[in-house]
Scaffold this motif. Structure first.
Motif, PDB file in Angstrom:
ATOM      1  N   ILE A   1      10.023   0.316 -23.995  1.00 25.81           N
ATOM      2  CA  ILE A   1       9.188   1.247 -23.221  1.00 25.81           C
ATOM      3  C   ILE A   1       9.517   1.124 -21.738  1.00 25.81           C
ATOM      4  O   ILE A   1       9.623   2.117 -21.019  1.00 25.81           O
ATOM      5  CB  ILE A   1       7.690   0.947 -23.450  1.00 25.81           C
TER       6      ILE A   1
ATOM      7  N   SER B   1      11.019   4.026 -18.921  1.00 19.03           N
ATOM      8  CA  SER B   1      10.327   4.528 -17.737  1.00 19.03           C
ATOM      9  C   SER B   1      10.905   3.979 -16.439  1.00 19.03           C
ATOM     10  O   SER B   1      10.381   4.239 -15.368  1.00 19.03           O
ATOM     11  CB  SER B   1       8.840   4.179 -17.821  1.00 19.03           C
TER      12      SER B   1
ATOM     13  N   TYR C   1       8.147  -3.867 -26.182  1.00 23.44           N
ATOM     14  CA  TYR C   1       7.701  -3.463 -24.862  1.00 23.44           C
ATOM     15  C   TYR C   1       8.893  -3.209 -23.941  1.00 23.44           C
ATOM     16  O   TYR C   1       8.881  -2.274 -23.139  1.00 23.44           O
ATOM     17  CB  TYR C   1       6.775  -4.528 -24.264  1.00 23.44           C
TER      18      TYR C   1
ATOM     19  N   LEU D   1       3.343   2.936 -17.125  1.00 24.55           N
ATOM     20  CA  LEU D   1       3.402   2.094 -18.318  1.00 24.55           C
ATOM     21  C   LEU D   1       2.003   1.777 -18.840  1.00 24.55           C
ATOM     22  O   LEU D   1       1.740   1.828 -20.037  1.00 24.55           O
ATOM     23  CB  LEU D   1       4.143   0.793 -18.002  1.00 24.55           C
TER      24      LEU D   1
ATOM     25  N   GLN E   1      -1.746   4.383 -26.357  1.00 25.46           N
ATOM     26  CA  GLN E   1      -1.321   3.942 -27.688  1.00 25.46           C
ATOM     27  C   GLN E   1      -2.489   3.416 -28.517  1.00 25.46           C
ATOM     28  O   GLN E   1      -2.472   3.462 -29.731  1.00 25.46           O
ATOM     29  CB  GLN E   1      -0.257   2.836 -27.569  1.00 25.46           C
ATOM     30  N   LYS E   2      -3.517   2.868 -27.802  1.00 27.36           N
ATOM     31  CA  LYS E   2      -4.679   2.341 -28.520  1.00 27.36           C
ATOM     32  C   LYS E   2      -5.782   3.386 -28.616  1.00 27.36           C
ATOM     33  O   LYS E   2      -6.925   3.075 -28.934  1.00 27.36           O
ATOM     34  CB  LYS E   2      -5.209   1.099 -27.808  1.00 27.36           C
TER      35      LYS E   2
ATOM     36  N   PRO F   1       1.120  -4.585 -19.162  1.00 25.31           N
ATOM     37  CA  PRO F   1       0.476  -4.956 -20.429  1.00 25.31           C
ATOM     38  C   PRO F   1      -0.834  -5.734 -20.224  1.00 25.31           C
ATOM     39  O   PRO F   1      -1.778  -5.556 -20.998  1.00 25.31           O
ATOM     40  CB  PRO F   1       1.517  -5.846 -21.111  1.00 25.31           C
TER      41      PRO F   1
ATOM     42  N   GLU G   1       0.405   4.600 -20.612  1.00 22.40           N
ATOM     43  CA  GLU G   1       0.979   4.818 -21.943  1.00 22.40           C
ATOM     44  C   GLU G   1       0.458   3.775 -22.941  1.00 22.40           C
ATOM     45  O   GLU G   1       0.099   4.103 -24.071  1.00 22.40           O
ATOM     46  CB  GLU G   1       2.510   4.756 -21.844  1.00 22.40           C
ATOM     47  N   LEU G   2       0.400   2.499 -22.486  1.00 20.85           N
ATOM     48  CA  LEU G   2      -0.061   1.439 -23.391  1.00 20.85           C
ATOM     49  C   LEU G   2      -1.514   1.652 -23.806  1.00 20.85           C
ATOM     50  O   LEU G   2      -1.881   1.401 -24.951  1.00 20.85           O
ATOM     51  CB  LEU G   2       0.092   0.072 -22.713  1.00 20.85           C
TER      52      LEU G   2
END
Lengths: 120, 339, 218
Positions: free
Chosen positions: C84, C88, C81, B246, B253-254, B211, B249-250
């Protein structure tokens, strides 16, 4: 003779698999120290309830070599101690019965440290 | 005076900074990896003749800076500042390296994001006119990190599928105010925010850091109005296999699709057959991959411009034992090759 | 700058939004967070310059509710989060790990049994042979640790190498070797029990508890 080796392999293997499944299937982060502590205390409790001795009869080293066997010795030592020495035995009996293993590990730990260097 | 800041977090260097020289040193395992041929020096074993792994790491850091200087016939006294960081307690390797250098020193800590933190801060010093030439370096050592952060190396523990392998490696970079011959230039940088998405598993850093990396990447695109197509390569520091997916993907999303030009240093440095599970990590990961692979590729003209986002997990053994979640950070830097 | 009562009003109103987090957009969540931060900042400032103890307590109480609201927002994002991440996460090779643990644990115990057999064949009583075999196994575990082999076995065998008494030896010898460079007192001496210490502590504790129970019911 061969049969008891096979039994030890089987029982010992099963006891270890239980630990592996706890590590893999529970969401907690389990360190070696958690596994070791868990086995010793659980082994001691099962032994005190009288269920570990039959396992030792069946599996021999397969039940005594895993750390639950260490817990078994602790519990049986304490129970024996109560019979022969009363209250003092209740306190000291467990460690008395396992002292050889513990001291051997400590002395070896020190000697290995003087001889070897970590390899990484 | 012109404003050097774009949007909320991005820094735009008005006088682009040249990366005039760089060098990398890695351990034997990294040397056997797919990028092995690019590194300047590969240690024969994890001690390399020193008494402790900490000392080995410190020497690695020092030597990579010396090699980087020697490549351009520079001496230590030619440096105005030395910026360095590492993973050991009280950034030991960097402090002890600075002890023997005799150069004004700024110790920095951003866990595995330290390299980019150093590159951006160094560029700021030069662009601001506070320095002409700055050395930036950082390092990590697998065994030294392992015994400090996890378990004794000889303990028989099974590594989880999400665990990453701390890279034994170091990288050093010499930054200069933009000269005539500018093969590699730093044009922009972005310093990240600390992001904590509640991940507490210290054996799964990739998921914790993703993130933070995504936040920095998205912020950069929003600040500058650029899009992923403007780069030949967007590369994160050490998210590994799991964090990489991850992060992608994050960011998606934006509304930014980076799947076609996105990679991760921790994925590149090892071969899947090297039993490293989720990939490489540590300060040395991005530091050695940038100097040993990415920048040489740029000099060859295979890559024109890259966006390197180094990620760091700001945890300590104490915080893990107290059940705290893992705060993470990511800094980015844009490097352009010959145009 | 807001005033204390206004913050209290906003606090009450915010609860309605927090109850329906699923239905509001990301930008609204962001502005909720922003508002919380501003109010919190003013409250801590107010608290710092309020000398009256009772009034301070009142502000503190409101501040505690603000923290609660902040945590709800944080948790909401973290859970989203977390889902998710779970999706994965790589599968754990449970079957392979279990087979490896079974095999390694089984082999170690068989070696123990072979040693017991050799001792009993030489006329040592079964119980003493068992103790002696455990000691020999401790030695083997310690030696393999020193040679740098046991950690490789552990990487493959997992619990299979950790659970037998050789794993206990490994847990004592590995920190002893590792911290030698920090000296023999604070290094080897202090660190030798980092992992085995808890075992000895809880082992002693449980044995004394069992002893006392048997003493009482006897």
């Amino acid at each position: 003779m061969l049969e008891n080796i096979f039994n030890a392999f089987f029982i010992g293997g099963i006891i270890c698999v239980i630990g592996q499944l706890i590590m893999d299937l529970t969401p907690f982060v389990i360190t070696p120290a958690h596994i070791l502590v868990g086995y010793v205390t659980t082994g001691a409790v099962i032994s005190a309830l009288g269920y570990y001795e039959p396992l030792v009869k069946l599996g021999g080293a397969g039940a005594t070599i895993p750390l639950s066997g260490f817990g078994h010795s602790l519990a049986q030592g304490a129970i024996e101690g109560v019979k022969t020495k009363g209250l003092l035995g209740a306190i000291g009996g467990g460690l008395e019965a396992t002292s050889v293993g513990i001291v051997a590990a400590i002395v070896l730990g020190f000697s290995m440290a003087t001889i070897f260097n970590p390899k990484g | 005076m012109q404003n050097k800041k774009i949007g909320k977090q991005t820094i735009n260097f008005l006088n682009p900074i040249s990366v005039v020289s760089f060098a990398s040193i890695v351990g034997p395992k990294e040397g056997q990896g797919p990028l092995g041929t690019g590194f300047d020096y590969i240690l024969e074993n994890n001690l390399d003749g020193e008494k402790s792994w900490e000392k080995t790491e410190q020497k690695m850091l020092e030597h990579s800076l010396e090699i980087a200087l020697a490549k351009k016939n520079l001496l230590l006294q030619d440096l105005d500042y030395f910026l360095a960081g590492d993973l050991l307690n009280q950034i030991m390797s960097s402090n002890f390296t600075a002890r023997s250098l005799g150069v004004p020193y700024i110790g920095i800590y951003g866990a595995c994001s330290t390299l980019v933190e150093g590159l951006v801060l160094g560029s700021i010093l030069i662009d601001g006119g506070f320095a002409n030439r700055v050395g930036v370096a950082c390092s990590s050592h697998h065994d030294a990190a392992e015994r400090q952060l996890r378990f004794p190396t000889e303990l028989g523990v099974q590594r989880t599928m999400t665990a990453q392998w701390t890279v034994t490696g170091s990288g050093a970079y010499i930054l200069e105010a933009n000269s005539e011959k500018n093969d590699l230039i730093i044009t922009q940088g972005i310093l990240g925010k600390v992001i904590d998405m509640g991940q507490a598993n210290a054996t799964d850093m990739g998921s914790a850091m993703a993130p933070a990396a995504a936040d920095t990447i998205i912020r950069y695109f929003q600040d500058t109005g650029k899009n992923p197509k403007d780069f030949d390569l967007i590369i994160t520091g050490d998210l590994g296999n799991i964090g990489r997916v991850l992060c992608e993907e994050l960011v998606l999303q934006k509304g930014f699709d980076i799947s076609f030009n996105y990679s991760d240093c921790g994925v590149l440095i090892y071969d899947p057959g090297q039993d490293v599970h989720a990939g490489g990590s540590g300060c040395g990961c991005s530091a050695s991959v940038l100097a040993g692979y990415l920048l040489p590729q740029m000099l060859k003209g295979n890559l024109k411009n890259i966006f390197l986002v180094a990620t760091g997990a700001l945890l300590s053994p104490t915080s893990t034992q107290q059940g705290e979640t893992i705060p993470c950070i990511a800094h980015g830097v844009v490097i352009q090759g010959k145009s | 700058m807001a005033d204390f009562n206004e913050i209290k009003n906003r606090l009450e109103k915010r609860w309605q939004n927090l109850n329906v987090l699923k239905d509001i957009s990301d930008t609204e969540i962001q502005s909720l967070n922003q508002g919380l931060q501003e109010d919190y900042q003013y409250l801590i400032f107010l608290e710092a310059k309020t000398p009256d103890k009772n009034r301070r307590k009142m502000i503190k109480k409101v501040r505690a509710s603000l923290i609660e609201q902040q945590n709800i927002l944080k948790k909401y994002n973290q859970i989203r989060y977390g889902r998710i991440v779970q999706k994965s996460a790589p599968p754990i090779p449970v079957l392979k790990n279990s087979l490896a643990a079974f095999f390694v644990g089984g082999v170690i115990c068989s070696i123990g049994q072979i040693i017991i057999n050799i001792f009993t064949l030489n006329g040592i009583s079964n119980k003493e042979a068992s103790v002696a075999a455990a000691t020999v196994m401790v030695f083997i575990g310690a030696l393999l640790t020193g040679l740098g082999i046991y950690d490789e076995i552990g990487r493959f065998g997992g619990a299979g190498s950790m659970v037998p008494i050789t794993g206990f030896a490994n847990s004592i010898v590995s920190p002893a070797i590792e911290f030698k460079r920090e000296g023999y007192v604070y290094g080897v001496g202090a660190k030798v029990f980092t992992i085995a210490g808890p075992v000895i502590l809880y082992g002693s504790l449980i044995s004394v508890i069992i002893g006392l129970i048997f003493y009482i019911i006897k």
